[in-house]
Design a protein around this motif. Structure first.
Motif, PDB file in Angstrom:
ATOM      1  N   ALA A 104     -22.040 -22.978 -15.919  1.00 16.89           N
ATOM      2  CA  ALA A 104     -21.540 -21.882 -15.085  1.00 16.89           C
ATOM      3  C   ALA A 104     -22.058 -22.033 -13.669  1.00 16.89           C
ATOM      4  N   GLU A 105     -21.233 -21.666 -12.711  1.00 12.23           N
ATOM      5  CA  GLU A 105     -21.643 -21.693 -11.312  1.00 12.23           C
ATOM      6  C   GLU A 105     -20.899 -20.601 -10.553  1.00 12.23           C
ATOM      7  N   ASP A 106     -21.530 -20.062  -9.512  1.00  8.83           N
ATOM      8  CA  ASP A 106     -20.902 -19.055  -8.664  1.00  8.83           C
ATOM      9  C   ASP A 106     -20.003 -19.757  -7.648  1.00  8.83           C
ATOM     10  N   VAL A 107     -18.778 -19.261  -7.512  1.00  2.00           N
ATOM     11  CA  VAL A 107     -17.823 -19.849  -6.585  1.00  2.00           C
ATOM     12  C   VAL A 107     -17.089 -18.725  -5.860  1.00  2.00           C
ATOM     13  N   GLU A 108     -16.482 -19.061  -4.746  1.00  2.00           N
ATOM     14  CA  GLU A 108     -15.575 -18.169  -4.044  1.00  2.00           C
ATOM     15  C   GLU A 108     -14.232 -18.858  -3.929  1.00  2.00           C
ATOM     16  N   ARG A 109     -13.184 -18.060  -4.053  1.00  2.00           N
ATOM     17  CA  ARG A 109     -11.851 -18.620  -3.880  1.00  2.00           C
ATOM     18  C   ARG A 109     -10.940 -17.561  -3.276  1.00  2.00           C
ATOM     19  N   PRO A 110      -9.887 -18.002  -2.578  1.00  2.00           N
ATOM     20  CA  PRO A 110      -8.959 -17.040  -1.982  1.00  2.00           C
ATOM     21  C   PRO A 110      -8.086 -16.385  -3.048  1.00  2.00           C
ATOM     22  N   ILE A 111      -7.796 -15.112  -2.864  1.00  2.00           N
ATOM     23  CA  ILE A 111      -6.878 -14.384  -3.736  1.00  2.00           C
ATOM     24  C   ILE A 111      -5.866 -13.648  -2.871  1.00  2.00           C
ATOM     25  N   ALA A 112      -4.711 -13.395  -3.450  1.00  2.00           N
ATOM     26  CA  ALA A 112      -3.654 -12.691  -2.716  1.00  2.00           C
ATOM     27  C   ALA A 112      -3.936 -11.199  -2.691  1.00  2.00           C
ATOM     28  N   GLN A 113      -3.721 -10.584  -1.550  1.00  2.00           N
ATOM     29  CA  GLN A 113      -3.872  -9.145  -1.426  1.00  2.00           C
ATOM     30  C   GLN A 113      -2.665  -8.435  -2.044  1.00  2.00           C
ATOM     31  N   GLU A 114      -2.929  -7.333  -2.726  1.00  2.00           N
ATOM     32  CA  GLU A 114      -1.884  -6.461  -3.242  1.00  2.00           C
ATOM     33  C   GLU A 114      -2.145  -5.074  -2.666  1.00  2.00           C
ATOM     34  N   THR A 115      -1.266  -4.638  -1.772  1.00  2.00           N
ATOM     35  CA  THR A 115      -1.515  -3.450  -0.964  1.00  2.00           C
ATOM     36  C   THR A 115      -0.435  -2.403  -1.191  1.00  2.00           C
ATOM     37  N   PRO A 116      -0.807  -1.127  -1.351  1.00  2.00           N
ATOM     38  CA  PRO A 116       0.213  -0.083  -1.414  1.00  2.00           C
ATOM     39  C   PRO A 116       0.923   0.045  -0.065  1.00  2.00           C
ATOM     40  N   ILE A 117       2.240  -0.093  -0.094  1.00  2.00           N
ATOM     41  CA  ILE A 117       3.067   0.063   1.102  1.00  2.00           C
ATOM     42  C   ILE A 117       3.953   1.292   0.893  1.00  2.00           C
ATOM     43  N   ALA A 118       3.642   2.377   1.595  1.00  2.86           N
ATOM     44  CA  ALA A 118       4.435   3.601   1.481  1.00  2.86           C
ATOM     45  C   ALA A 118       5.566   3.541   2.501  1.00  2.86           C
ATOM     46  N   ILE A 119       6.808   3.578   2.015  1.00  3.40           N
ATOM     47  CA  ILE A 119       7.968   3.507   2.900  1.00  3.40           C
ATOM     48  C   ILE A 119       8.490   4.913   3.168  1.00  3.40           C
ATOM     49  N   GLU A 120       8.627   5.236   4.442  1.00  2.00           N
ATOM     50  CA  GLU A 120       9.169   6.523   4.866  1.00  2.00           C
ATOM     51  C   GLU A 120      10.450   6.299   5.665  1.00  2.00           C
ATOM     52  N   TYR A 121      11.436   7.145   5.430  1.00  2.00           N
ATOM     53  CA  TYR A 121      12.656   7.166   6.238  1.00  2.00           C
ATOM     54  C   TYR A 121      12.771   8.510   6.931  1.00  2.00           C
ATOM     55  N   GLN A 122      12.910   8.474   8.236  1.00  2.00           N
ATOM     56  CA  GLN A 122      13.016   9.694   9.039  1.00  2.00           C
ATOM     57  C   GLN A 122      11.832  10.633   8.736  1.00  2.00           C
ATOM     58  N   GLY A 123      10.678  10.057   8.444  1.00  2.00           N
ATOM     59  CA  GLY A 123       9.490  10.850   8.142  1.00  2.00           C
ATOM     60  C   GLY A 123       9.412  11.360   6.720  1.00  2.00           C
ATOM     61  N   LEU A 124      10.378  10.974   5.885  1.00  2.00           N
ATOM     62  CA  LEU A 124      10.431  11.451   4.500  1.00  2.00           C
ATOM     63  C   LEU A 124       9.951  10.346   3.565  1.00  2.00           C
ATOM     64  N   GLY A 125       8.944  10.646   2.731  1.00  2.00           N
ATOM     65  CA  GLY A 125       8.441   9.665   1.786  1.00  2.00           C
ATOM     66  C   GLY A 125       9.515   9.248   0.803  1.00  2.00           C
ATOM     67  N   TYR A 126       9.694   7.937   0.629  1.00  2.00           N
ATOM     68  CA  TYR A 126      10.779   7.438  -0.207  1.00  2.00           C
ATOM     69  C   TYR A 126      10.275   6.626  -1.400  1.00  2.00           C
ATOM     70  N   ALA A 127       9.353   5.701  -1.178  1.00  2.00           N
ATOM     71  CA  ALA A 127       8.867   4.836  -2.256  1.00  2.00           C
ATOM     72  C   ALA A 127       7.518   4.254  -1.867  1.00  2.00           C
ATOM     73  N   VAL A 128       6.754   3.856  -2.876  1.00  2.00           N
ATOM     74  CA  VAL A 128       5.515   3.117  -2.659  1.00  2.00           C
ATOM     75  C   VAL A 128       5.643   1.777  -3.373  1.00  2.00           C
ATOM     76  N   LEU A 129       5.539   0.704  -2.625  1.00  2.00           N
ATOM     77  CA  LEU A 129       5.616  -0.640  -3.173  1.00  2.00           C
ATOM     78  C   LEU A 129       4.227  -1.258  -3.202  1.00  2.00           C
ATOM     79  N   MET A 130       3.922  -1.999  -4.242  1.00  2.00           N
ATOM     80  CA  MET A 130       2.709  -2.802  -4.273  1.00  2.00           C
ATOM     81  C   MET A 130       3.107  -4.190  -3.797  1.00  2.00           C
ATOM     82  N   ALA A 131       2.660  -4.549  -2.596  1.00  2.00           N
ATOM     83  CA  ALA A 131       3.217  -5.734  -1.950  1.00  2.00           C
ATOM     84  C   ALA A 131       2.152  -6.489  -1.167  1.00  2.00           C
ATOM     85  N   THR A 132       2.513  -7.708  -0.788  1.00  2.00           N
ATOM     86  CA  THR A 132       1.686  -8.511   0.109  1.00  2.00           C
ATOM     87  C   THR A 132       1.886  -8.017   1.538  1.00  2.00           C
TER      88      THR A 132
END
Length: 261
Positions: free
Chosen positions: A21-49
Motif C-alpha cells: 500500500a502507498e499514499d497517492v494523489e490523482r486527478p478526479i473529475a468535479q461533479e457540481t450542482p448547476i442550478a438553471i434559472e429562466y427569467q429568474g425562475l428555478g427550473y432544474a438542477v443538473l449534476m455536471a462538470t
C-alpha cells in the motif's frame, strides 16, 4: 464563465494485489450542482462538470424545447455560490410562456429528461421526424471510434467523464464536449454546434454511454440523423428512435457494432 476547475486532486491509498500500500494523489473529475434559472425562475438542477456552461445552457434549452434556435437566448450568466453554480438564462419574450407551461408540469428538479415530470404526456411528448440522410459507412464509424480517445483530455486526465462527439461523414471528429453526465455532454455538444452554426451534414453523433431514451430524444431534437453509442440501448430508446426515423447504432466497438432495427 466559472472559476471552479473541472478537475480536482484527491488523495487515495493504492493497494496492490500483493498487499503493498502507498499514499497517492490523482486527478478526479468535479461533479457540481448547476442550478438553471429562466427569467429568474428555478427550473432544474443538473449534476455536471463546471465547464462549457454557455454550451450547456443553449443545448439544454433546445432539448427542453424552450427555444427553437440559439438566437432566442438573450443572455446567460454564471454565478458561483457556496454549494455550486447558478446558471441564469434570459429568453426572448416569445419563449417565456413555454417556461411557465413547462414548470407547471415539473414536480422536482433533475438532470434527466423524465424525473420531475408530472404526467406521462409531458414525459413522452411527440418527437419530430428526423430528415433523411445517407447512412455513414461502417468504416467511418470505426474511424471515429479509433480517434475519440485523442479528443477527450478531461477523461484522459481523470478516467471519469463521458464524451459526445460530432463526426463528419468520413468519420473525422469535428467537435467534442465532455461531462460527468452523458446527458450534459450531449447537451453541451448540441449547444456548441448551435452557437457555431455547425450542421450534421451527413455526419453523426458518437457518445460514450448507454443509449437511454433521453439520449435519443436529445439527438432527434437536434436534427441528428445517426446516433452511435458505445453501450446498449433500452427498449424505449429503440422505440423512440424508430418513431422519429433516427438511425441508431449501438454497442459500437473497435471490431463490431449493432444497427438497431
Amino acid at each position: 464563465m466559472t472559476s471552479i476547475s473541472p478537475i480536482a486532486q484527491q488523495g487515495f491509498t493504492r493497494i496492490a494485489c500483493m498487499g503493498d500500500a502507498e499514499d497517492v494523489e490523482r486527478p478526479i473529475a468535479q461533479e457540481t450542482p448547476i442550478a438553471i434559472e429562466y427569467q429568474g425562475l428555478g427550473y432544474a438542477v443538473l449534476m455536471a462538470t463546471p465547464a462549457d456552461l454557455d454550451d450547456l445552457a443553449v443545448g439544454f434549452s433546445l432539448a427542453e424545447r424552450l427555444v427553437d434556435r440559439p438566437e432566442q437566448i438573450v443572455e446567460t450568466g454564471c454565478h458561483v455560490v457556496d454549494r455550486g453554480i447558478i446558471l441564469r438564462v434570459v429568453l426572448a419574450d416569445e419563449c417565456v410562456p413555454r417556461v411557465a407551461d413547462r414548470v407547471r408540469h415539473r414536480v422536482a428538479e433533475s438532470s434527466c429528461g423524465l424525473c420531475g415530470i408530472e404526467n406521462l404526456e409531458q414525459a413522452l411528448r411527440p418527437l419530430p421526424r428526423v430528415d433523411e440522410a445517407p447512412a455513414p459507412a461502417n468504416a467511418s464509424i470505426f474511424a471515429a471510434l479509433a480517434a475519440l480517445a485523442d479528443h477527450q483530455p478531461l477523461n484522459r486526465a481523470t478516467g471519469g467523464v463521458h464524451a459526445a462527439a460530432l463526426c463528419d461523414a468520413g468519420g473525422a471528429i469535428r467537435l467534442v464536449r465532455e461531462d460527468v453526465g452523458r446527458h450534459n455532454a450531449l447537451d453541451k455538444l448540441v449547444g456548441a454546434m448551435a452557437r457555431s452554426a455547425l450542421a450534421w451534414n451527413g455526419g453523426f453523433a458518437l457518445v460514450t454511454s448507454r443509449c437511454s431514451f433521453e439520449m435519443v430524444e436529445k439527438a432527434v431534437l437536434a436534427g441528428c440523423p445517426t446516433l452511435v453509442t458505445l453501450s446498449a440501448p433500452t427498449g424505449l430508446a429503440v422505440d423512440r428512435a424508430r418513431e422519429a426515423g433516427l438511425r441508431l447504432v449501438v454497442l459500437a466497438r473497435s471490431d463490431a457494432l449493432l444497427l438497431a432495427r
